[in-house]
Design a protein around this motif. Structure first.
Motif, mmCIF file in Angstrom:
data_model
loop_
_atom_site.group_PDB
_atom_site.id
_atom_site.type_symbol
_atom_site.label_atom_id
_atom_site.label_comp_id
_atom_site.label_asym_id
_atom_site.label_seq_id
_atom_site.Cartn_x
_atom_site.Cartn_y
_atom_site.Cartn_z
ATOM 1 N N GLN A 3 -1.571 119.213 26.387
ATOM 2 C CA GLN A 3 -1.680 118.539 25.103
ATOM 3 C C GLN A 3 -2.011 119.551 24.013
ATOM 4 O OE1 GLN A 3 -4.677 115.550 24.940
ATOM 5 N NE2 GLN A 3 -4.070 114.799 22.936
ATOM 6 N N GLY A 5 -3.511 120.862 20.474
ATOM 7 C CA GLY A 5 -4.735 120.556 19.756
ATOM 8 C C GLY A 5 -5.213 121.748 18.966
ATOM 9 N N THR A 7 -8.840 123.706 18.161
ATOM 10 C CA THR A 7 -10.251 123.832 18.531
ATOM 11 C C THR A 7 -10.961 124.703 17.506
ATOM 12 O OG1 THR A 7 -9.768 123.592 20.882
ATOM 13 C CG2 THR A 7 -11.877 124.599 20.296
ATOM 14 N N PRO A 157 -10.569 113.562 17.190
ATOM 15 C CA PRO A 157 -11.215 114.537 18.072
ATOM 16 C C PRO A 157 -11.093 114.106 19.527
ATOM 17 C CG PRO A 157 -12.864 113.227 16.923
ATOM 18 C CD PRO A 157 -11.536 112.886 16.318
ATOM 19 N N THR A 158 -10.810 115.061 20.400
ATOM 20 C CA THR A 158 -10.672 114.760 21.820
ATOM 21 C C THR A 158 -11.837 115.287 22.649
ATOM 22 O OG1 THR A 158 -9.378 116.792 22.139
ATOM 23 C CG2 THR A 158 -8.165 114.761 21.666
ATOM 24 N N SER A 159 -12.590 116.240 22.105
ATOM 25 C CA SER A 159 -13.775 116.725 22.818
ATOM 26 C C SER A 159 -14.750 117.346 21.822
ATOM 27 C CB SER A 159 -13.401 117.759 23.894
ATOM 28 O OG SER A 159 -12.954 118.969 23.298
ATOM 29 N N THR A 201 -12.540 119.886 19.504
ATOM 30 C CA THR A 201 -11.087 119.953 19.644
ATOM 31 C C THR A 201 -10.478 118.675 19.061
ATOM 32 O OG1 THR A 201 -11.193 121.306 21.634
ATOM 33 C CG2 THR A 201 -9.160 120.092 21.268
ATOM 34 N N PHE A 202 -9.513 118.857 18.155
ATOM 35 C CA PHE A 202 -8.801 117.744 17.542
ATOM 36 C C PHE A 202 -7.358 117.712 18.068
ATOM 37 C CE2 PHE A 202 -12.162 118.744 14.590
ATOM 38 C CZ PHE A 202 -12.571 117.525 14.074
ATOM 39 N N ALA A 203 -6.870 116.503 18.276
ATOM 40 C CA ALA A 203 -5.482 116.342 18.698
ATOM 41 C C ALA A 203 -4.546 116.593 17.519
ATOM 42 C CB ALA A 203 -5.268 114.958 19.252
ATOM 43 N N ASP A 205 -1.212 115.067 15.863
ATOM 44 C CA ASP A 205 -0.286 113.917 15.892
ATOM 45 C C ASP A 205 1.125 114.370 15.544
ATOM 46 O OD1 ASP A 205 -2.335 112.262 16.548
ATOM 47 O OD2 ASP A 205 -2.751 111.645 14.473
#
Length: 205
Positions: A3, A5, A7, A157-159, A201-203, A205
């Protein structure tokens, strides 16, 4: 497929005045024999404890942090024995710290020993929350800028991971505590800084 992203790391700070002072002080006695040194040190230390109590310090805020017995050597023989008894005295009255130090040294007399003082914030949770919010804002701003530069759309954000930087690191020790004691040394309260570091960490889109 991995994926995509972005960071980034963000650091935030928040400062406040210390509200707790700890004085490390006590007595050191040199006498010809161990027994004499132990007895004399105990007597002087008891006077110090009474003086600390008279200054309004609760028993639970007084802790023995050092007790040692050492021979004092001359050129060819032992000249005597030194007994050291040091207390950590915790107080929320920083403005009265000078009076507290004066009371301890007066009670101990020539046997007085001062091993320094430390200033702290008893409950840094409010400052930590503010520093964390600032760290998040920094991380989010970095990620948004990177996404714009890359022509991407920033997602959720994913983490999120929080580091462990030093808490209560002194920023300035120059601000004088209000109503500093005239009887003892002035204690400079200054400010202390809480720092929070986030790795986010942001995804994309």
């Amino acid at each position: 497929m991995e994926q995509r992203g972005i960071t980034v790391e963000g650091t935030g700070e928040a400062s406040g005045r210390p509200d707790v002072v700890t004085v490390r002080a006590g007595v050191a006695v040199l006498r010809p024999t161990v027994a004499e040194a132990v007895v004399e040190a105990a007597a002087r230390a008891q006077v110090v404890r009474e003086a600390v109590g008279s200054a309004g310090i609760a028993p639970e805020d007084v802790t023995t942090v050092q007790y040692t017995v050492h021979p004092r050597h001359g050129e060819r023989r032992i000249e005597g024995y030194e007994v050291t008894d040091i207390l950590a005295v915790r107080s929320r009255d920083i403005a009265g710290a000078g009076d507290l130090i004066a009371a301890i040294t007066e009670a101990a007399g020539d046997a007085a020993r001062l091993h320094g003082i430390s200033l702290d914030i008893a409950d840094p949770s409010e400052l930590e929350s503010l520093a964390r919010a600032r760290a998040w804002a920094v991380a989010q701003a970095k990620a948004s800028q990177l996404a714009d530069l890359a022509g991407l759309e920033l997602g959720a954000p994913t983490s999120v991971a929080e580091g462990a930087p030093p808490v209560g690191a002194p920023r300035s020790m120059m601000a004088r505590a209000p109503e500093a004691s005239a009887a003892g040394p002035n204690v400079e309260a200054g400010e202390q800084t809480v720092t929070v570091s986030l790795r986010v960490t942001f995804a994309i889109d």
